[in-house]
Design an enzyme around this catalytic site. Structure first.
Site, PDB file in Angstrom:
ATOM      1  CB  ALA A   8      -0.929   0.007   1.207  1.00 50.36           C
ATOM      2  CB  CYS A   9       4.225   1.871   1.215  1.00 48.94           C
ATOM      3  SG  CYS A   9       5.611   3.001   1.223  1.00 48.94           S
ATOM      4  CB  SER A  10       3.371   5.915  -2.920  1.00 44.93           C
ATOM      5  OG  SER A  10       3.897   6.806  -1.955  1.00 44.93           O
TER       6      SER A  10
END
Length: 122
Positions: A8-10
């Site tokens: 979920a982390c860019s």
């Protein structure tokens, strides 16, 4: 090399994109699902040359709930090191990401393209 990510982390997705563009051979570890043990965290900290509070996401709700910003309750020295490591193992969401362990035995917190390239050069 291995990269610890949260999908979920860019920043994690950017690091993976760069690794793929460079044709890197790596293993993905979704560290929220495959939680690192205290010993693995110690090893990564040694490889990074950092302390557990250096890779702790103190803005996360878990950090607030634990009171990690209270330096008296959570000393940032040798006396508190094991407690910090246990907190990271118990609450992996607190671990800064992504972390790449390089083939030469070092590691980097790969939040920038420059850090990813640094890991690739090792």
């Amino acid at each position: 090399m291995e990269i610890w990510i949260n999908p979920a982390c860019s920043k994690c997705r950017s690091a993976l994109t760069l690794l793929d563009a460079e044709g890197a051979d790596y293993t993905v570890r979704r560290y929220l699902d495959d939680v690192p043990s205290e010993d693995e965290i110690r090893d990564v900290l040694d490889r990074l040359g950092l302390e557990p509070w250096d890779i702790t996401r103190t803005q996360e709700q878990d950090a607030k709930d634990l009171g990690l910003k209270d330096r008296e309750a959570w000393p940032r020295d040798a006396s508190g090191r094991d407690r910090w490591i246990k907190a990271l193992a118990d609450h992996p969401k607190l671990i800064q990401r992504p972390i790449i362990t390089a083939d030469d035995g070092t590691a980097v917190v790969a939040r920038t393209g420059e850090a990813v390239r640094d890991a690739l050069s090792r």
